[in-house]
Design a protein around this motif. Sequence first.
Motif, PDB file in Angstrom:
ATOM      1  N   HIS A 153       2.623  10.677   0.690  1.00 37.67           N
ATOM      2  CA  HIS A 153       1.774  10.559   1.875  1.00 37.67           C
ATOM      3  C   HIS A 153       1.448   9.082   2.054  1.00 37.67           C
ATOM      4  CE1 HIS A 153      -1.984  12.068   4.242  1.00 37.67           C
ATOM      5  NE2 HIS A 153      -1.137  11.417   4.990  1.00 37.67           N
ATOM      6  N   SER A 154       2.476   8.293   2.329  1.00 37.35           N
ATOM      7  CA  SER A 154       2.297   6.842   2.285  1.00 37.35           C
ATOM      8  C   SER A 154       1.476   6.329   3.461  1.00 37.35           C
ATOM      9  CB  SER A 154       3.650   6.161   2.249  1.00 37.35           C
ATOM     10  OG  SER A 154       4.531   6.763   3.146  1.00 37.35           O
ATOM     11  N   PHE A 155       1.522   7.035   4.591  1.00 38.16           N
ATOM     12  CA  PHE A 155       0.790   6.543   5.759  1.00 38.16           C
ATOM     13  C   PHE A 155      -0.715   6.526   5.499  1.00 38.16           C
ATOM     14  CE2 PHE A 155      -0.543   6.203  10.132  1.00 38.16           C
ATOM     15  CZ  PHE A 155       0.432   5.383  10.661  1.00 38.16           C
ATOM     16  N   ALA A 156      -1.210   7.445   4.673  1.00 35.62           N
ATOM     17  CA  ALA A 156      -2.638   7.489   4.374  1.00 35.62           C
ATOM     18  C   ALA A 156      -3.085   6.216   3.675  1.00 35.62           C
ATOM     19  CB  ALA A 156      -2.951   8.702   3.505  1.00 35.62           C
TER      20      ALA A 156
ATOM     21  N   VAL B   1      10.232   5.816  14.616  1.00 36.38           N
ATOM     22  CA  VAL B   1       9.073   5.026  15.028  1.00 36.38           C
ATOM     23  C   VAL B   1       8.988   3.714  14.264  1.00 36.38           C
ATOM     24  CG1 VAL B   1       6.575   5.008  15.255  1.00 36.38           C
ATOM     25  CG2 VAL B   1       7.812   7.122  15.531  1.00 36.38           C
ATOM     26  N   THR B   2       9.109   3.805  12.932  1.00 33.41           N
ATOM     27  CA  THR B   2       8.781   2.651  12.112  1.00 33.41           C
ATOM     28  C   THR B   2       9.996   1.944  11.553  1.00 33.41           C
ATOM     29  OG1 THR B   2       8.698   3.894  10.052  1.00 33.41           O
ATOM     30  CG2 THR B   2       6.720   3.897  11.376  1.00 33.41           C
TER      31      THR B   2
ATOM     32  N   THR C 263       0.797  -1.229   0.000  1.00 26.88           N
ATOM     33  CA  THR C 263       0.000   0.000   0.000  1.00 26.88           C
ATOM     34  C   THR C 263       0.835   1.287   0.000  1.00 26.88           C
ATOM     35  OG1 THR C 263      -0.308  -0.330   2.356  1.00 26.88           O
ATOM     36  CG2 THR C 263      -2.081  -0.991   0.942  1.00 26.88           C
ATOM     37  N   PRO C 264       1.892   1.423   0.819  1.00 27.02           N
ATOM     38  CA  PRO C 264       2.576   2.727   0.813  1.00 27.02           C
ATOM     39  C   PRO C 264       3.340   2.986  -0.476  1.00 27.02           C
ATOM     40  CG  PRO C 264       3.754   1.203   2.196  1.00 27.02           C
ATOM     41  CD  PRO C 264       2.505   0.518   1.788  1.00 27.02           C
TER      42      PRO C 264
ATOM     43  N   PHE D 263       9.991   6.051   4.163  1.00 21.09           N
ATOM     44  CA  PHE D 263       8.828   6.176   3.274  1.00 21.09           C
ATOM     45  C   PHE D 263       7.820   5.051   3.483  1.00 21.09           C
ATOM     46  CE2 PHE D 263      11.877   8.335   0.251  1.00 21.09           C
ATOM     47  CZ  PHE D 263      11.419   9.580   0.579  1.00 21.09           C
ATOM     48  N   HIS D 264       8.308   3.828   3.344  1.00 20.29           N
ATOM     49  CA  HIS D 264       7.405   2.679   3.306  1.00 20.29           C
ATOM     50  C   HIS D 264       7.331   2.092   4.707  1.00 20.29           C
ATOM     51  CE1 HIS D 264       7.640   3.528  -0.794  1.00 20.29           C
ATOM     52  NE2 HIS D 264       8.844   3.036  -0.976  1.00 20.29           N
ATOM     53  N   HIS D 265       6.455   2.685   5.525  1.00 21.56           N
ATOM     54  CA  HIS D 265       6.530   2.466   6.966  1.00 21.56           C
ATOM     55  C   HIS D 265       6.209   1.054   7.396  1.00 21.56           C
ATOM     56  CE1 HIS D 265       6.772   6.683   6.662  1.00 21.56           C
ATOM     57  NE2 HIS D 265       5.520   6.830   6.309  1.00 21.56           N
TER      58      HIS D 265
END
Lengths: 396, 194
Positions: A76-79, A150-151, A69-70, A155-157
């Motif tokens: 805005h990959s988190f969205a 955090v992740t 998905t990201p 980019f690609h969390h």
Amino acid sequence: MNPEAKELRTEEMVLNVGPQHPSTHGVLRLLVTLAGEEVLEVVPHVGYLHTGFEKTMEHRTYHQNITYTPRMDYLHSFAHDLAYALSVEKLLGAEVPPRAQVIRVILNELSRIASHLVFVGTGLLDLGALTPFFYAFRERETVLDLFEWVTGQRFHHNYIRIGGLKEDLPEEFVPELKKFLDTFDHRVDDYQGLFVGSPIFEARARGVGVIPPEVAIAYGLTGGSLRASGVNYDVRKAYPYSGYDTYDFEVPLGTNGDTWDRMVIRLLEMRESARIIRQALERLEPGPIRDPNPHFSFPPKELLATSMEALIFHFKLATEGFEVPPGEAYVPTESARGELGYYVVSDGGSMPYRVKVRAPSFVNLQSLPVAAKGHQFADLVAILASLDPVMGDVDR
Amino acid sequence: MTRRERAIAYAEEHELTYEDRHSLLHIVLPLSSLKAHMRAFKAMGFNYLANVTGIDYLEYPEPKPERFAVVYELVSLPGWKDGDGSRIYPRVYVPEDRPRLASVVDLWPSANWPEREVFDLLGLVFEGHPDLRKILTPEELEAHPLRKDFPLGETPTLFKDGRYIDPEAFRAGLKGKDKGLTGWRGGRRKGERR
């Protein structure tokens, strides 16, 4: 028209722009019909980044798909993670605990800020202003560092899990985020000072690429580009998700729907995002970060060494995934580009039967030919930048 | 009375089947009168078409009337005039042997690219579309990748050491029917027909 002027008429010319052109924000090809400098017609050709994510996702388990998905909207990959998780959670009936909701909101808004910073930087770069790019990317670097903290990824969390989050925030995150927020409003003032009110920006953006509200709705615009035309549609307000209805924030609206409005509205949105994060930080209470249902949430890591049952669930989730009841779900969300949603069809198996991404950039890009018609060729670049398409999101 | 309730009343009046599940209101429209019903929804005030989704139900366990379905997403846009935020999902089933349906681009211009996408990826022809061309896949590809009978991982790959990945075997591993090449039996898939 007198006969002499007729002789002076410019011959029409078809100009190919792209696919590899720095101002096409990815790989976009435009066939532009020009009469002199005037744009008569624009035909966008997309699909250069088509990687068949929707097909691939039909062949991966629900959790594996969070890796894909990201990669669609890499800014805005988190969205995208969030929109996908919300649809699957709806099918499953999963309940996300309050702490996870708050962390999701914080990270989603941080990601939105990072995306708008790229928009401001590269958008003004397309207009020939080099300086804002460096300023914007300085702040974006800070945001990406926070995400890395955090992740583990910039980019690609891959941080969201169905029913919650992968793990809790690291201890140092909140103080660092507060440090960032303390200076951020001041930084937005700086960007505003860099171009708003500048006579060159005024001349390049005011009244350029006007999209009236009726046209914007007819052509499916959403997000900041629609709100620049004065339509008060923000999914966070209209169809609240993840508890957005409990936060106090404004939806900035434009009046003219021109490039100027579309550029400035993103600046104002960054301030509102920072405001939401501040409120969310106050609500950050200790608590669980995943739905405790062992049938789809991974058990806590420390249990694996002591509990046989946890180990079995972990093994089953990691190898064959979990089964989702048959049905179809769609949850609209607000990405930095507009309404984003995943239409997920489940057949009761451990992989989605069909995933359709309602990608905001794809629908928004349709209005480029309408907005650019009759303008100068140089304005076409400015209008394209102000619509803020991400080609990964367009082509998927 | 919200537009959503009016849409339900309209469906009852015209004896259309509808279903409200996971807060999505699906209204099944007959293929022959699709355009007339969509025009009625537009007149009802659904001024925004957000999405067009094509689905291939070939391998779906629960029987469906036809192989293909197209799901539209109509919104009465909140924040503009009297828009109340109602969202409905009219759907139409399209048979495999005659995959043609009416285009709604003249009602909502935003359906243009989404319909082209459905045409490109699923091979459904939208009659009356002003510019029905492929949009995402390469020009030379003469197939519709999102159809369920279009295989995944079809490019045979020859490695330097002479190892050769056979797509059929590779796919079998992914779909969990047998162990395939990787030796890993993938996720179980209910309703697998092949």
